[in-house]
Write an enzyme that holds these catalytic residues in place. Structure first.
Site, PDB file in Angstrom:
ATOM      1  N   GLY A 152       9.341  28.174  47.046  1.00  0.00           N
ATOM      2  CA  GLY A 152       8.444  28.114  45.749  1.00  0.00           C
ATOM      3  C   GLY A 152       7.325  28.853  45.839  1.00  0.00           C
ATOM      4  O   GLY A 152       6.765  29.299  47.166  1.00  0.00           O
ATOM      5  N   CYS A 153       6.706  29.205  44.738  1.00  0.00           N
ATOM      6  CA  CYS A 153       5.454  30.018  44.806  1.00  0.00           C
ATOM      7  C   CYS A 153       4.297  29.441  45.517  1.00  0.00           C
ATOM      8  O   CYS A 153       3.676  29.982  46.389  1.00  0.00           O
ATOM      9  CB  CYS A 153       5.385  30.712  43.391  1.00  0.00           C
ATOM     10  SG  CYS A 153       5.169  29.454  42.250  1.00  0.00           S
ATOM     11  N   TYR A 154       4.097  28.163  44.780  1.00  0.00           N
ATOM     12  CA  TYR A 154       2.918  27.445  45.391  1.00  0.00           C
ATOM     13  C   TYR A 154       3.136  27.235  46.915  1.00  0.00           C
ATOM     14  O   TYR A 154       2.293  27.242  47.810  1.00  0.00           O
ATOM     15  CB  TYR A 154       2.633  26.030  44.524  1.00  0.00           C
ATOM     16  CG  TYR A 154       1.883  26.178  43.523  1.00  0.00           C
ATOM     17  CD1 TYR A 154       0.531  26.725  43.469  1.00  0.00           C
ATOM     18  CD2 TYR A 154       2.498  25.608  42.364  1.00  0.00           C
ATOM     19  CE1 TYR A 154      -0.182  26.908  42.195  1.00  0.00           C
ATOM     20  CE2 TYR A 154       1.554  25.611  41.060  1.00  0.00           C
ATOM     21  CZ  TYR A 154       0.395  26.355  41.126  1.00  0.00           C
ATOM     22  OH  TYR A 154      -0.185  26.203  39.854  1.00  0.00           O
ATOM     23  N   THR A 156       4.757  28.766  49.239  1.00  0.00           N
ATOM     24  CA  THR A 156       4.699  29.920  49.905  1.00  0.00           C
ATOM     25  C   THR A 156       3.016  30.340  50.436  1.00  0.00           C
ATOM     26  O   THR A 156       2.693  30.460  51.403  1.00  0.00           O
ATOM     27  CB  THR A 156       5.432  31.083  49.096  1.00  0.00           C
ATOM     28  OG1 THR A 156       6.697  31.011  48.992  1.00  0.00           O
ATOM     29  CG2 THR A 156       5.149  32.457  49.683  1.00  0.00           C
ATOM     30  N   ALA A 157       2.236  30.274  49.297  1.00  0.00           N
ATOM     31  CA  ALA A 157       0.798  30.477  49.753  1.00  0.00           C
ATOM     32  C   ALA A 157       0.308  29.506  50.401  1.00  0.00           C
ATOM     33  O   ALA A 157      -0.490  29.723  51.287  1.00  0.00           O
ATOM     34  CB  ALA A 157       0.095  30.744  48.273  1.00  0.00           C
TER      35      ALA A 157
END
Length: 349
Positions: A152-154, A156-157
Site C-alpha cells: 500500500g501507499c502509506y 511503503t512510506a
C-alpha cells in the site's frame, strides 16, 4: 513488439491504473496490449482521460481471463479492494504472471483481512503464494515469482522509514507513532463527500483514526523484521493536494545514538537501492521533491532531551506508492535491472 513482454492492466480507469499506463509507455521491455475496465468496457480510454488522446486509441476490454491470456504475459490489477481476490486465481490458472496493486493479497491472515477490509478474503492458498513486493526489503524474494502483492501507499512510506531501525533494534518497537498525510488522489477517482472540493479545499483533517486498513499491513512487516509482535499508533490525514504522502514517525531510541548514526545505518541498509534517498543532517524532505517520481526520501531528527527520533519519509503515492513500485516488482520478477523504465527526475516545482 514481439520481443517485449505484453502487459494488461485491469482497472485502467482508476488513478493507479492510468498511472501504470503512463509509466509503462516509457518502459523499453514492455508493450501494453490490453487496457481493461469492467465498468467502461467498449469505450475508448481517452474518453475518460483526454490526456491519452492519440496516445492510447484502443477500446477498453472487459474482464475475460482467456482473452487476457491471448493478449498478455503479465497482468497488473489496480482494482478496488475485494475485486482481485476473485480474479487472480483465474489469471494464474491461465499461466499469467500477476502483480496486484490492490490490498487483497497483502495480509497473510484471512480473518485479519476480513476484520480490517470488511470484505471476503482470498483463499489461504493464494495468500500463502503471494510475495509481498516491498522491493527495497524483500526484492530477492520477488525474482521469478508469479504472484506479487504490491504494498500500500502509506505502508511503503512508513515501512521504508522504519525497517532499518526496527531490524537493527535501534528503536523500541512498542513506542512507534506514525502521523501520516496523503494527497486526495489516494482516495481514488470516485466522487464522495470527503473529497468534494468545498469540503477539502483549505481544510486538513484526520480520518479512519485507529481504523485504517493499512495498520495490520505495517505491523505484519515490522513483526517480520523485528522477530516479535509490533503494534503501532497510526493516524492518517487528508491534505488538499493531489499527490504525495508524508509519514512522520516518532519512536523511542534504544541506547545512545545520534542523527549521524541513523543516517549511516540507513545509507548502509539501502546501499545500491537507487530509489531511496537519505537526507544529510538538518535536511528533511517534502512531498514536492519526489512528485511524479519513484523516489522515497527520508530525513531524521534526534531529540536528546526526550530520547526520541523523528523520521520523515515522503513518496508520490501514485508512483512509489503504487504504479512505480509495481514496475519495480515487474523488473525483478522478469530478471531485469530494477530501475528499468523508472529513471526519471521528479517534477518540480
Amino acid at each position: 513488439m514481439s520481443s517485449k513482454v505484453r502487459a494488461a492492466i485491469i482497472g485502467s480507469t482508476g488513478y493507479g491504473g492510468v498511472e501504470l499506463v503512463r509509466l509503462l509507455a516509457a518502459h523499453p521491455q514492455v508493450a501494453i496490449t490490453s487496457v481493461i475496465s469492467s465498468s467502461s468496457a467498449g469505450e475508448p480510454i481517452a474518453a475518460g482521460y483526454p490526456h491519452l488522446q492519440e496516445i492510447r486509441t484502443e477500446l477498453l476490454d472487459g474482464i475475460d481471463p482467456a482473452e487476457i491470456k491471448s493478449k498478455a504475459d503479465v497482468v497488473f490489477l489496480a482494482t478496488p479492494a475485494g475485486v482481485a481476490s476473485g480474479i487472480v486465481p483465474q489469471l494464474l490458472e491461465q499461466g499469467l504472471k500477476v502483480i496486484d496493486v490492490s490490498g487483497d493479497f497483502r495480509l497473510k491472515s484471512p480473518a485479519l483481512y476480513e476484520q480490517w477490509y470488511k470484505k471476503a478474503p482470498a483463499e489461504q492458498a493464494y495468500l500463502d503464494r503471494a510475495v509481498y513486493g516491498l522491493t527495497e526489503v524483500f526484492g530477492s524474494e520477488v525474482q521469478g515469482q508469479e504472484l506479487i502483492s504490491n504494498p500500500g501507499c502509506y505502508p511503503t512510506a512508513t515501512l521504508l522509514g522504519l525497517v532499518p531501525a526496527v531490524a537493527a533494534g535501534w528503536i523500541d518497537p512498542k513506542s512507534i507513532i506514525v502521523d501520516a498525510k496523503s494527497g486526495v488522489s489516494g482516495a481514488g477517482r470516485g466522487a464522495s463527500l470527503g473529497t468534494h472540493y468545498s469540503e477539502l479545499n483549505e481544510n486538513f483533517k484526520a480520518y479512519k483514526v485507529n481504523q485504517h486498513q493499512h495498520i495490520p499491513e505495517i505491523e505484519q512487516v515490522l513483526a517480520r523484521v523485528a522477530g516479535t509482535e509490533v503494534t503501532v499508533t497510526f493516524t492518517t490525514h487528508l491534505v488538499p493536494m493531489t499527490r504525495g504522502i508524508m509519514s512522520t514517525i516518532y519512536a523511542s531510541i534504544a541506547g545512545r545514538r545520534g542523527v549521524q548514526d541513523f543516517i549511516g545505518l540507513y545509507r548502509e541498509y539501502y546501499e545500491g537501492r537507487q530509489f531511496v534517498r537519505i537526507r544529510p543532517e538538518g535536511q528533511w524532505p517534502g512531498t514536492k521533491e519526489v512528485y511524479g517520481s519513484n523516489y522515497c526520501d527520508i530525513g531524521f531528527a534526534v531529540d536528546e532531551r526526550t530520547g526520541r527520533i523523528t523520521i520523515i519519509s515522503v513518496i508520490d503515492n501514485l508512483v512509489k506508492g503504487a504504479a512505480g513500485q509495481a514496475i519495480q516488482n515487474l523488473n525483478l520478477m522478469m530478471g531485469w535491472e530494477e530501475g528499468l523504465g523508472l529513471q526519471f527526475v521528479p517534477v518540480y516545482p
